[in-house]
Design a protein around this motif. Structure first.
Motif, PDB file in Angstrom:
ATOM      1  N   LYS A 152      -7.497 -17.203   4.429  1.00  0.00           N
ATOM      2  CA  LYS A 152      -6.204 -16.674   4.859  1.00  0.00           C
ATOM      3  C   LYS A 152      -5.830 -15.417   4.091  1.00  0.00           C
ATOM      4  N   GLY A 153      -6.812 -14.729   3.552  1.00  0.00           N
ATOM      5  CA  GLY A 153      -6.540 -13.534   2.764  1.00  0.00           C
ATOM      6  C   GLY A 153      -6.084 -12.366   3.625  1.00  0.00           C
ATOM      7  N   THR A 154      -5.257 -11.506   3.023  1.00  0.00           N
ATOM      8  CA  THR A 154      -4.834 -10.287   3.718  1.00  0.00           C
ATOM      9  C   THR A 154      -5.215  -9.094   2.855  1.00  0.00           C
ATOM     10  N   PRO A 155      -5.394  -7.905   3.469  1.00  0.00           N
ATOM     11  CA  PRO A 155      -5.885  -6.746   2.717  1.00  0.00           C
ATOM     12  C   PRO A 155      -5.037  -6.392   1.499  1.00  0.00           C
ATOM     13  N   GLU A 156      -3.705  -6.542   1.604  1.00  0.00           N
ATOM     14  CA  GLU A 156      -2.883  -6.115   0.462  1.00  0.00           C
ATOM     15  C   GLU A 156      -3.070  -7.021  -0.762  1.00  0.00           C
ATOM     16  N   MET A 157      -3.671  -8.166  -0.560  1.00  0.00           N
ATOM     17  CA  MET A 157      -3.860  -9.087  -1.685  1.00  0.00           C
ATOM     18  C   MET A 157      -4.718  -8.487  -2.795  1.00  0.00           C
ATOM     19  N   LEU A 158      -5.657  -7.624  -2.414  1.00  0.00           N
ATOM     20  CA  LEU A 158      -6.529  -7.030  -3.423  1.00  0.00           C
ATOM     21  C   LEU A 158      -5.713  -6.255  -4.451  1.00  0.00           C
ATOM     22  N   ASP A 159      -4.774  -5.446  -3.954  1.00  0.00           N
ATOM     23  CA  ASP A 159      -3.924  -4.682  -4.880  1.00  0.00           C
ATOM     24  C   ASP A 159      -2.979  -5.598  -5.645  1.00  0.00           C
ATOM     25  N   GLN A 160      -2.454  -6.600  -4.929  1.00  0.00           N
ATOM     26  CA  GLN A 160      -1.539  -7.533  -5.593  1.00  0.00           C
ATOM     27  C   GLN A 160      -2.217  -8.225  -6.777  1.00  0.00           C
ATOM     28  N   LEU A 161      -3.458  -8.644  -6.563  1.00  0.00           N
ATOM     29  CA  LEU A 161      -4.188  -9.338  -7.634  1.00  0.00           C
ATOM     30  C   LEU A 161      -4.287  -8.453  -8.870  1.00  0.00           C
ATOM     31  N   GLU A 162      -4.649  -7.196  -8.632  1.00  0.00           N
ATOM     32  CA  GLU A 162      -4.854  -6.305  -9.760  1.00  0.00           C
ATOM     33  C   GLU A 162      -3.548  -6.006 -10.486  1.00  0.00           C
ATOM     34  N   GLU A 163      -2.517  -5.729  -9.706  1.00  0.00           N
ATOM     35  CA  GLU A 163      -1.234  -5.371 -10.301  1.00  0.00           C
ATOM     36  C   GLU A 163      -0.669  -6.540 -11.112  1.00  0.00           C
ATOM     37  N   LEU A 164      -0.686  -7.702 -10.485  1.00  0.00           N
ATOM     38  CA  LEU A 164      -0.145  -8.891 -11.145  1.00  0.00           C
ATOM     39  C   LEU A 164      -0.936  -9.210 -12.417  1.00  0.00           C
ATOM     40  N   SER A 165      -2.252  -9.085 -12.332  1.00  0.00           N
ATOM     41  CA  SER A 165      -3.088  -9.366 -13.506  1.00  0.00           C
ATOM     42  C   SER A 165      -2.689  -8.474 -14.665  1.00  0.00           C
ATOM     43  N   ASN A 166      -2.497  -7.199 -14.391  1.00  0.00           N
ATOM     44  CA  ASN A 166      -2.164  -6.272 -15.468  1.00  0.00           C
ATOM     45  C   ASN A 166      -0.798  -6.574 -16.061  1.00  0.00           C
ATOM     46  N   VAL A 167       0.152  -6.973 -15.205  1.00  0.00           N
ATOM     47  CA  VAL A 167       1.483  -7.317 -15.722  1.00  0.00           C
ATOM     48  C   VAL A 167       1.379  -8.533 -16.653  1.00  0.00           C
ATOM     49  N   ILE A 168       0.628  -9.542 -16.234  1.00  0.00           N
ATOM     50  CA  ILE A 168       0.505 -10.754 -17.057  1.00  0.00           C
ATOM     51  C   ILE A 168      -0.130 -10.410 -18.403  1.00  0.00           C
ATOM     52  N   LYS A 169      -1.180  -9.604 -18.352  1.00  0.00           N
ATOM     53  CA  LYS A 169      -1.865  -9.205 -19.599  1.00  0.00           C
ATOM     54  C   LYS A 169      -0.908  -8.496 -20.552  1.00  0.00           C
ATOM     55  N   ASP A 170      -0.100  -7.602 -19.985  1.00  0.00           N
ATOM     56  CA  ASP A 170       0.740  -6.768 -20.844  1.00  0.00           C
ATOM     57  C   ASP A 170       1.954  -7.486 -21.391  1.00  0.00           C
ATOM     58  N   THR A 171       2.418  -8.522 -20.708  1.00  0.00           N
ATOM     59  CA  THR A 171       3.720  -9.062 -21.073  1.00  0.00           C
ATOM     60  C   THR A 171       3.694 -10.484 -21.622  1.00  0.00           C
ATOM     61  N   SER A 172       2.520 -11.093 -21.760  1.00  0.00           N
ATOM     62  CA  SER A 172       2.492 -12.453 -22.300  1.00  0.00           C
ATOM     63  C   SER A 172       2.478 -12.428 -23.819  1.00  0.00           C
ATOM     64  N   LEU A 173       2.972 -13.519 -24.399  1.00  0.00           N
ATOM     65  CA  LEU A 173       3.105 -13.575 -25.854  1.00  0.00           C
ATOM     66  C   LEU A 173       1.783 -13.868 -26.557  1.00  0.00           C
ATOM     67  N   CYS A 174       1.070 -14.850 -26.073  1.00  0.00           N
ATOM     68  CA  CYS A 174      -0.103 -15.271 -26.853  1.00  0.00           C
ATOM     69  C   CYS A 174      -1.399 -14.947 -26.136  1.00  0.00           C
ATOM     70  N   GLY A 175      -2.484 -15.244 -26.799  1.00  0.00           N
ATOM     71  CA  GLY A 175      -3.813 -14.928 -26.286  1.00  0.00           C
ATOM     72  C   GLY A 175      -4.111 -15.565 -24.945  1.00  0.00           C
ATOM     73  N   LEU A 176      -3.515 -16.720 -24.682  1.00  0.00           N
ATOM     74  CA  LEU A 176      -3.820 -17.391 -23.414  1.00  0.00           C
ATOM     75  C   LEU A 176      -3.381 -16.519 -22.242  1.00  0.00           C
ATOM     76  N   GLY A 177      -2.126 -16.090 -22.268  1.00  0.00           N
ATOM     77  CA  GLY A 177      -1.627 -15.263 -21.174  1.00  0.00           C
ATOM     78  C   GLY A 177      -2.249 -13.872 -21.156  1.00  0.00           C
ATOM     79  N   GLN A 178      -2.484 -13.353 -22.351  1.00  0.00           N
ATOM     80  CA  GLN A 178      -3.028 -11.991 -22.424  1.00  0.00           C
ATOM     81  C   GLN A 178      -4.438 -11.895 -21.863  1.00  0.00           C
TER      82      GLN A 178
END
Lengths: 177, 614
Positions: free
Chosen positions: B497-523
């Motif tokens: 059920k994937g849609t084309p915009e998901m590719l960008d969403q995955l990347e954007e969301l991943s970078n936000v999580i990496k940048d804004t989590s407190l500990c190594g798990l989220g980063q």
């Protein structure tokens, strides 16, 4: 929802009435801990007390949580917070045969999910559930460290290695009361 | 007997050496994996055979920890006093008489021995061979009986502690560790000596040293092997650390899922205490040190040091912001060192042989060796300890024996759920902390999961995110909710059920999580997504645009179809759990796709390769 404070006495009494031996066993263990007035240092004994309690009762029903809360002078909410945080602790009774399928990476790569699905179909329960007759619990584990035997299934203490979906019915048949 | 001085220790070792029987040892590997593979009955049968044949004067059966050859458990190693040794794998009880009769000099008739590629840099010269294991942390694992302190003493055990306590000052101890360049083996690679210096610099008073034995990475089991195979090395290192930073209490935070390691540690602590090597006034220097065990309760995030400390305090294991670092304010607000098991296991060797010796192994930036747990689609599943800087190709194809069933190598996932995948084009990378990071992966604790061409990378990313969602402690929103959203997107892609915009969403969301989590798990949790996106964009696209899973794994996008090889035996129809296969005897059968649950039982059952998966 009513406040649980009013029922405090009865919860402990109920526990002592239903499970006198197990309650005594848990109390005896807590007696060995250096419990004092300082809540901070009492809290250090919480996890070991929960481990013992789960070992004795098989799970951590609310009465047991209440007992530990009173003995360690901590609040019920805090105890529940800890129990719900750690995956090792459960507040629901689980089946006599704990079937745990390892779903660590090595087992996953070798098809552990197919094994879980097969158990689920044969026992007619979902992952994390206990069968209606109270015999089987189906769960998944994150790596038992026996990656060379992947996929691995543990039934209580017994380990089955290189499990395929075809072996599932035999594993269930091996579980005899 | 209480060992009060270094000369007492020397005398004890001399006494043990004098009492050495010279018998040929029959070593049976009884770590968790060995026991699971059926090692215990083999050990029992071996003992029975030796007694019944009256061979006690020549042979001695020794229960040892894991040698790392997990792929051929249960195993017996025949080791003569002169050092000759033969290793038999996949041993059955029937083979025992032949193995014992042949001894260490010749191979038992009709049996094969396992080749090993191991050298011990403390005791041996480096062999000529190009690719060899270099064992420092695993030096005693599988060589000694972990339940006997005497065996450890015979292998120079507690000599490092004696030297440190009687001949060195605490600052010299920290400095020597800095000079050795040892970096944390738990994942992040922080210099251990620096960590010790921070804690040592804190004002005198109560301090703690904690051993992090909460090995939670799925697919990594080296810490368990060390604890089960050589528990005293960890205790000795903790005592050295205690002396260096001024701590009198050590705590081992260990997973409750490791009952055998717990039992062996308890025994080891008891024995060391009875010899006076732990406790009060060790080696008559006035230094006191005790070690307690603390149990984990199944929370991956507790591998993070601040979370671990909270867990010991009896709280939910949630990480907190650093600084203050635990070395400044840790357990109960006191300066605390948290070191991983494998890191500690290296420390006695460093003080026995010196910083320069340690630095001579590995690479300048990452000295020493690293234990990797090889698992997945690889022939030699097990533990290998290799010098830093070795090539991935050598680890997987030389030491690991290549891919199972002659399949094609696809990726190796290093660093568990926080790591990333490394593809065939980077197999010649020399492994160290920095090079792995540059490839979008990380050292992590050293789990190496090898995957072959039958693995779907989108599904793998989904698997790791499922893990992270389970294990996120919930404190930081990006990690708690962001990872859940990542998982949902991946789940949709896998379900067709994937849609084309998901590719960008995955990347954007991943970078936000990496940048804004407190500990190594989220980063690090989005690493598997980012690295699969980068290395296998075509697989994502095939799922989204063509509704096709190239590796034929994602069940929503594949069908089981019976081809014309079918002879109509009806076996698949009988095995099908949902009765969706129909047909008359001796004619080609048919699968009702609307009822099929895609379990694959039919394909595995068919003896004529008459079922295709497309």
């Amino acid at each position: 929802m009513t406040c649980c404070c009013e029922k405090t006495e009865s919860a402990l009494e109920k526990l002592a009435r239903l499970e006198p031996e197990k309650t005594a066993q848990l109390n005896a263990f807590i007696d060995t801990l250096p419990i004092g007035k300082d809540i901070e240092s009492n809290r250090a004994h919480l996890i070991i007390a929960l481990h013992q309690a789960q070992g004795i009762f098989g799970y951590l029903p609310s009465e047991v949580q209440q007992l530990i809360a009173e003995r360690l002078k901590l609040t019920r909410s805090e105890i529940y917070g800890v129990i719900s945080f750690y995956s090792y602790f459960t507040d629901k009774p689980i089946g006599r045969f704990k079937i745990n399928v390892c779903c660590g990476t090595a087992c996953f790569v070798k098809g552990a999910n197919l094994v879980v699905e097969q158990f689920s179909r044969e026992l007619n329960i979902k992952e994390g559930e206990t069968s209606a007759d109270g015999r089987f619990f189906l769960g998944v584990l994150r790596c038992v460290g026996a990656c060379s035997l992947a996929p691995v299934v543990m039934v209580n203490e017994r380990v089955y290695g290189n499990v395929t979906p075809a072996m599932v019915s035999q594993i269930i048949a091996d579980c005899k009361d | 007997m209480i060992i009060k001085t270094p000369s007492d220790l020397t005398a004890k070792v001399a006494e043990l050496k004098a009492g050495f029987s010279g018998k040929t040892q029959l070593l049976v590997s009884l770590g968790t994996c060995g026991i699971a593979a059926g090692g215990s009955p083999i050990a029992a049968a071996l003992r029975k055979h030796v007694t019944e044949q009256g061979l006690e004067s020549k042979f001695e059966v020794v229960d040892v920890g894991c040698l790392g050859l997990c792929y051929c458990e249960p195993m017996i190693e025949v080791k003569a006093a002169n050092g000759k040794s033969l290793i038999y794998g996949n041993v059955t009880e029937e083979q025992i008489p032949a193995i014992v009769a042949a001894g260490a000099d010749k191979v038992a008739e009709g049996l094969q021995v396992q080749a090993t590629n191991i050298y011990y840099p403390e005791d041996q010269e480096k062999p000529e061979k190009k690719v060899v294991q270099t064992r420092i942390a695993l030096r005693n694992s599988g060589r000694i009986n972990p339940e006997k302190i005497e065996d450890y003493l015979l292998k120079d055990g507690y000599q490092a502690l004696a030297k440190v306590l009687t001949k060195m000052k605490p600052e010299e101890v920290c400095q020597q560790l800095v000079d050795a360049g040892l970096r944390g083996r738990g994942g992040a690679g922080f210099p251990t000596g620096k960590k010790w210096q921070f804690a040592a610099a804190q004002p005198k008073g109560q301090k703690y040293i904690i051993c992090n034995a909460d090995e939670g990475d799925p697919g990594a089991f080296m810490d368990r092997a060390v604890l089960e195979g050589d528990p005293h090395a960890v205790l000795e290192a903790m005592a050295i650390g205690g002396f260096a930073v001024g701590a009198d209490t050590g705590l081992i935070y260990i997973r409750a899922e490791y009952p055998l390691a717990i039992a062996r540690l308890k025994k080891a602590i008891e024995q060391a205490t009875s010899y006076g090597l732990l406790g009060k006034n060790i080696f008559s220097t006035g230094f006191n040190f005790t070690i307690e065990l603390k149990y984990g309760a199944g929370a991956f995030v507790c591998g993070e040091e601040t979370a671990l400390i909270h867990s010991i305090e009896g709280k939910r294991g949630e990480p907190t912001f650093k600084p203050p670092f635990p070395a400044v304010r840790g357990l109960w607000g006191k300066p605390t060192i948290v070191n991983n098991v494998e890191t500690l296991a290296n420390i006695p060797a460093i003080f026995r042989k010196g910083a320069a010796w340690f630095k001579s192994i590995g690479t300048p930036g990452s000295p020493g060796s690293k234990v990797f747990a090889l698992a997945g689609k690889i022939n030699h599943v097990g533990l290998v300890e290799v010098p830093m800087g070795i090539k991935l190709r050598d680890v997987i194809f030389e030491l690991g024996g290549g891919i199972t069933d002659g399949r094609e190598f696809k990726v190796v996932q290093i660093g568990g759920p926080s790591g990333g995948c490394i593809t065939a084009k980077n197999l010649d990378t020399a492994i160290d902390y920095e090079s792995l990071k540059a490839l979008g992966s990380m050292m992590g604790s050293g789990g190496m999961i090898v995957m072959d061409e039958d693995t779907c990378m989108v599904n793998v990313a989904r698997f790791f995110l499922d893990f992270t969602v389970d294990e996120s402690c919930g404190k930081c929103t990006p990690c708690r909710i962001g990872n859940k959203r990542l998982f949902e997107i991946l789940d949709k892609i896998c379900a067709g059920k994937g849609t084309p915009e998901m590719l960008d969403q995955l990347e954007e969301l991943s970078n936000v999580i990496k940048d804004t989590s407190l500990c190594g798990l989220g980063q690090t949790s989005p690493n598997p997504v980012l690295s699969t996106l980068k290395n296998f964009p075509d697989e994502y696209k095939a799922h989204i645009f063509e509704h096709r899973c190239p590796a034929a794994v994602c069940t929503a996008m594949l069908n089981y179809i019976i081809n014309d090889k079918c002879i109509g035996c009806g076996l698949c129809a009988r095995k099908c759990p949902v009765n969706c296969i129909s047909g008359t005897q001796k004619t080609r059968h048919h699968i009702d796709q609307s009822k099929c649950i895609k379990c694959g039982v039919c394909m595995r059952t068919c003896k004529f390769a008459a079922i295709d998966r497309k």
